[in-house]
Design an enzyme around this catalytic site. Structure first.
Site, PDB file in Angstrom:
ATOM      1  N   CYS A   2      74.271  97.065  77.303  1.00 25.59           N
ATOM      2  CA  CYS A   2      74.798  97.932  76.253  1.00 25.59           C
ATOM      3  C   CYS A   2      74.130  99.317  76.334  1.00 25.59           C
ATOM      4  CB  CYS A   2      74.500  97.347  74.891  1.00 25.59           C
ATOM      5  SG  CYS A   2      74.920  95.614  74.743  1.00 25.59           S
ATOM      6  N   ARG A  27      77.699 101.058  81.319  1.00 27.52           N
ATOM      7  CA  ARG A  27      76.709  99.997  81.105  1.00 27.52           C
ATOM      8  C   ARG A  27      77.245  98.858  80.260  1.00 27.52           C
ATOM      9  NH1 ARG A  27      71.160 102.295  81.895  1.00 27.52           N
ATOM     10  NH2 ARG A  27      70.520 100.274  81.143  1.00 27.52           N
ATOM     11  N   TRP A  74      78.182  95.325  75.513  1.00 26.69           N
ATOM     12  CA  TRP A  74      78.538  94.262  76.444  1.00 26.69           C
ATOM     13  C   TRP A  74      78.143  92.990  75.717  1.00 26.69           C
ATOM     14  CZ3 TRP A  74      76.008  90.276  79.049  1.00 26.69           C
ATOM     15  CH2 TRP A  74      76.696  89.709  80.136  1.00 26.69           C
ATOM     16  N   ASN A 100      70.093  96.746  71.836  1.00 27.40           N
ATOM     17  CA  ASN A 100      70.298  96.145  73.166  1.00 27.40           C
ATOM     18  C   ASN A 100      69.307  95.009  73.297  1.00 27.40           C
ATOM     19  OD1 ASN A 100      72.059  98.132  73.821  1.00 27.40           O
ATOM     20  ND2 ASN A 100      70.709  99.178  75.279  1.00 27.40           N
ATOM     21  N   GLY A 101      69.713  93.937  73.963  1.00 29.83           N
ATOM     22  CA  GLY A 101      68.788  92.823  74.168  1.00 29.83           C
ATOM     23  C   GLY A 101      69.260  91.589  73.418  1.00 29.83           C
ATOM     24  N   GLU A 481      77.637  90.263 100.578  1.00 30.43           N
ATOM     25  CA  GLU A 481      77.865  91.499  99.822  1.00 30.43           C
ATOM     26  C   GLU A 481      79.352  91.875  99.845  1.00 30.43           C
ATOM     27  OE1 GLU A 481      76.372  93.092  97.711  1.00 30.43           O
ATOM     28  OE2 GLU A 481      77.181  95.115  97.713  1.00 30.43           O
ATOM     29  N   LYS A 485      81.620  92.209  96.524  1.00 26.86           N
ATOM     30  CA  LYS A 485      82.367  93.427  96.186  1.00 26.86           C
ATOM     31  C   LYS A 485      83.814  93.079  95.868  1.00 26.86           C
ATOM     32  CE  LYS A 485      79.911  95.609  95.418  1.00 26.86           C
ATOM     33  NZ  LYS A 485      78.522  95.334  95.485  1.00 26.86           N
ATOM     34  N   GLU A 488      84.173  90.959  92.507  1.00 23.67           N
ATOM     35  CA  GLU A 488      83.825  91.590  91.232  1.00 23.67           C
ATOM     36  C   GLU A 488      84.795  92.686  90.814  1.00 23.67           C
ATOM     37  OE1 GLU A 488      79.805  93.143  91.149  1.00 23.67           O
ATOM     38  OE2 GLU A 488      80.031  94.166  93.049  1.00 23.67           O
ATOM     39  N   HIS A 504      80.733  73.330 107.869  1.00 20.63           N
ATOM     40  CA  HIS A 504      80.281  72.259 106.994  1.00 20.63           C
ATOM     41  C   HIS A 504      80.963  72.309 105.636  1.00 20.63           C
ATOM     42  CE1 HIS A 504      77.336  71.188 110.008  1.00 20.63           C
ATOM     43  NE2 HIS A 504      77.058  72.486 110.118  1.00 20.63           N
ATOM     44  N   LYS A 603      76.727  97.274  84.262  1.00 17.78           N
ATOM     45  CA  LYS A 603      75.980  97.914  85.336  1.00 17.78           C
ATOM     46  C   LYS A 603      74.533  97.452  85.378  1.00 17.78           C
ATOM     47  CE  LYS A 603      75.304 100.780  88.660  1.00 17.78           C
ATOM     48  NZ  LYS A 603      75.709 100.191  89.955  1.00 17.78           N
TER      49      LYS A 603
HETATM   50  C1  G6P Z   1      74.519  93.866  87.939  1.00 17.56           C
HETATM   51  C2  G6P Z   1      75.312  94.930  88.650  1.00 17.56           C
HETATM   52  C3  G6P Z   1      75.146  94.775  90.161  1.00 17.56           C
HETATM   53  C4  G6P Z   1      73.682  94.804  90.539  1.00 17.56           C
HETATM   54  C5  G6P Z   1      72.877  93.766  89.756  1.00 17.56           C
HETATM   55  C6  G6P Z   1      71.384  93.967  89.928  1.00 17.56           C
HETATM   56  O1  G6P Z   1      75.073  92.622  88.187  1.00 17.56           O
HETATM   57  O2  G6P Z   1      76.682  94.839  88.298  1.00 17.56           O
HETATM   58  O3  G6P Z   1      75.830  95.830  90.816  1.00 17.56           O
HETATM   59  O4  G6P Z   1      73.547  94.554  91.900  1.00 17.56           O
HETATM   60  O5  G6P Z   1      73.139  93.885  88.351  1.00 17.56           O
HETATM   61  O6  G6P Z   1      71.047  95.209  89.360  1.00 17.56           O
HETATM   62  P1  G6P Z   1      69.805  96.084  89.762  1.00 17.56           P
HETATM   63  O7  G6P Z   1      69.904  97.287  88.886  1.00 17.56           O
HETATM   64  O8  G6P Z   1      68.582  95.250  89.447  1.00 17.56           O
HETATM   65  O9  G6P Z   1      69.910  96.387  91.194  1.00 17.56           O
END
Ligand code: G6P
Length: 608
Positions: A2, A27, A74, A100-101, A481, A485, A488, A504, A603
């Site tokens: 948030c 965020r 969020w 937040n939290g 990765e 991508k 998500e 497997h 984020k």
């Molecule tokens: C969230 C974001 C990802 C990121 C992850 C870790 O899931 O959507 O894009 O890789 O957090 O975040 P950080 O800021 O610790 O790299």
């Protein structure tokens, strides 16, 4: 997660709050609201939805004042509805709070507060805090906030305004970031520097446990016993251009396309050509400490964890010591069996991910030296680590991380080079790697030239329902990765797998409708990957091969080939990931998805 913003000064609070919230929206973006304190008390406007909706609501039902707080959410506790949106108010409607939290003992507190006659209007954990402040003793708002926080278990970044204390915002943090923006006759509070940048570049990062009292005249930082504390004023290194789209349709595309520059920026000033090593002053490790390292543990989440997996290859190869890579959320709750000589590296774009931060704290408690590979300057992980490497990739706004990943891998290469040279990597090998890294931004630029080809591929596969990504060695994490991508931002189910391990299980899924992205750059396992591609081909799978220039023709096997510039194997992930980022991006755009704000994601995940 948030976003929090607050303003006090001579300007119109609402316009500053909404501008700040728009910058924080990446965020968290399921609901939003503001509260303004004015002559008539405390007034709020909130709704389920985005900041654009909040703007419309405020145009229809304006509120005015010079002191206020805002929030973009969020959801954790309670659905993203108007009622559950922050700010939350007390029974009397004289206090408003954004948070937040997570308040972990919210259920117990709520039961007790309800028995004492408080009326709850939401399903959130946050509302307990506003009722707690309402009934807490104290002559000032800060005294009441401090008294209330003594009953709270969990994490918080909070901002509170009250009718009884006009022109004042009280903020507090534990486990969730809050900073103060120091302007000229005006002060802001925010969970992220981007929210204050339109007004000031001078910020005060609060420490965990701090409480701050902010008015138009200035600010005071207090500890939990209300003793005044000194906190330094820092300068934000970037400007508003860095968080503007600059002509791109999405931040994600902008961030993909700027990777030649961001990689250059991570390398800048850090390569020592003649010595064949790296200059990493921020590591704060003496030569003796480097020599004493016996084991490295990497802790991270999401994309940063994938970078860590690449880092294992890099560090084991260059430094010759064992590396384990842990999901921070799992690591932090395990018994720490740490040996002397352990160095733990937390990798995090934001520097605020709750699990990564707690994993770092757990490692330190177990006796480890802790380093941070962090992008956001002044973030909590950066400040708590014993040393580290800043990525200098600039603000990353797209929720799906791209440029942070490539910079993280580059930072790990620099670390491998530096530690390697301290521990036996010879000068010639060091110089070779330095010259390869010097050329890397140019190779990234050339890799980005595959975009038109990848866009055409996206058109071909935009309707896929599943996708498989296969790689080996340092490119297995790239497969993970690439799959992350795609899933998500396009919501296509995708899995990354070690190419040989596919036999497997996942091989059962392969048919003519299954796109299989195979990472096959020139490296020691290339022929092995080719064998795995044969296995896919034999089952009718559609193969998209990510290969490297001059690597021979794969057209007999692959339905499509995308070639990135050739590079040494340890560097290749920085290049092979680029077509995968672009593929996910273009597929998501073609499917009409909100690329920069994918559903349910945030984020920066500041709750565990
Ligand atoms: C969230 C974001 C990802 C990121 C992850 C870790 O899931 O959507 O894009 O890789 O957090 O975040 P950080 O800021 O610790 O790299």
């Amino acid at each position: 997660m948030c976003g929090i913003v607050g303003y006090v000064g001579s300007g119109d609070a609402v316009s500053v709050l909404v501008e700040g919230l728009a910058r924080l929206e990446y965020r968290g973006y399921d609901s939003a609201g503001v509260a303004v304190q004015n002559g008539g008390g405390v007034e709020t406007r909130k709704l389920a939805g985005r900041i654009a909706g909040l703007r419309e609501l405020l145009a229809r039902r304006p509120i005015h004042g010079h002191c206020g707080i805002g929030h973009t959410r969020w959801a954790t506790h309670g659905a993203p509805t108007e009622r559950n949106a922050h700010p939350h108010i007390d029974c009397a409607g004289t206090l408003a709070l954004v948070h937040n939290g997570i308040i972990e003992n919210a259920d117990v507190l709520r039961k007790r507060l309800e028995q004492d006659g408080h009326r709850f209007g939401t399903e959130t954990d946050t509302e307990t805090l506003v009722h707690l402040i309402e009934e807490s003793p104290g002559a000032t708002l800060e005294e009441r906030v401090i008294a209330a926080l003594n009953h709270v278990e969990g994490t918080y970044g909070v901002a509170v305004v009250a009718e009884a204390d006009p022109g004042k915002i009280v903020v507090a943090r534990r486990g969730s970031p809050v900073l103060l923006g120091v302007g000229d006759g005006e002060y802001l509070v925010a969970s992220d520097a981007s929210a204050v940048l339109g007004h000031t570049r001078s910020v005060v990062y609060l420490n965990d446990g701090d409480v701050a009292v902010v008015t138009a005249e200035g600010y005071r930082v207090l500890d939990r016993d209300a003793r005044e504390q000194e906190r330094a004023v820092d300068d934000i290194e970037w400007d508003l251009d860095a968080i503007a789209l600059g002509g791109y349709p999405h931040f994600m595309l902008k961030e993909i396309c700027e990777q030649a520059e961001t990689v250059r920026s991570t390398l800048r000033g850090r390569l020592l050509v003649a010595e064949g090593t790296a200059r990493l002053n921020g590591l704060n490790l003496t030569a003796e400490q480097c020599a004493a390292i016996r084991r490295i543990v990497i802790v991270a989440c999401g994309t940063s964890w994938h970078a860590g997996l690449v880092g294992r290859h890099v560090l084991e190869e260059l430094v010759g010591i064992p590396v384990s890579v842990e999901y921070a959320s799992e690591y932090r709750y395990r018994r720490q069996l740490q040996l002397p000589g352990t160095v733990t590296i937390a990798i995090s774009q934001s520097g605020e991910t709750a699990d990564t931060l707690e994993a770092l704290r757990a490692a330190r408690a177990a006796g480890s030296t802790v380093l941070g590979l962090v992008n956001v300057v002044g973030s909590t992980i950066a400040r708590e680590a014993d040393g580290g490497i800043y990525l200098h990739a600039g603000p990353e706004i797209g929720v799906a991380s791209t440029k942070a990943f490539t910079s993280q891998v580059v930072a790990l290469l620099l670390l491998g080079l530096y530690l390697g040279r301290q521990r036996g990597l010879d000068a010639e090998q060091g110089r070779r790697l330095v010259s390869q890294l010097v050329r890397l931004p140019e190779l990234v630029e050339r890799a980005l030239a595959v975009e038109p080809q990848v866009r055409a591929l996206a058109e071909r596969y935009a309707d896929a329902r599943n996708a498989l990504y296969l790689g080996r060695g340092a490119n297995f994490p790239v497969a993970l990765e690439g799959a992350l991508k795609l899933k998500e931002i396009s919501y296509i189910h995708a899995e990354g797998y070690p190419a040989a391990e596919m036999k497997h299980g996942p091989i059962a899924l392969i048919d003519e409708n299954m796109p299989v992205v195979c990472l096959a750059p020139k490296d020691p396992v290339y022929t092995k990957v080719v064998s795995n591609m044969q296995e896919v081909k034999a089952r009718g799978g559609r193969i998209i091969a990510i290969t490297s220039e001059g690597n021979g023709d794969l057209s007999k096997l692959a339905d499509h080939q995308v070639a990135v510039p050739a590079s040494p194997p340890l560097i290749a992930p920085v290049l092979t990931v680029i077509p995968l980022q672009l593929l996910a991006y273009h597929i998501a755009v073609l499917r009409g998805c909100d690329v920069d704000r994918p559903r349910n994601l945030a984020k920066s995940v500041t709750v565990e």
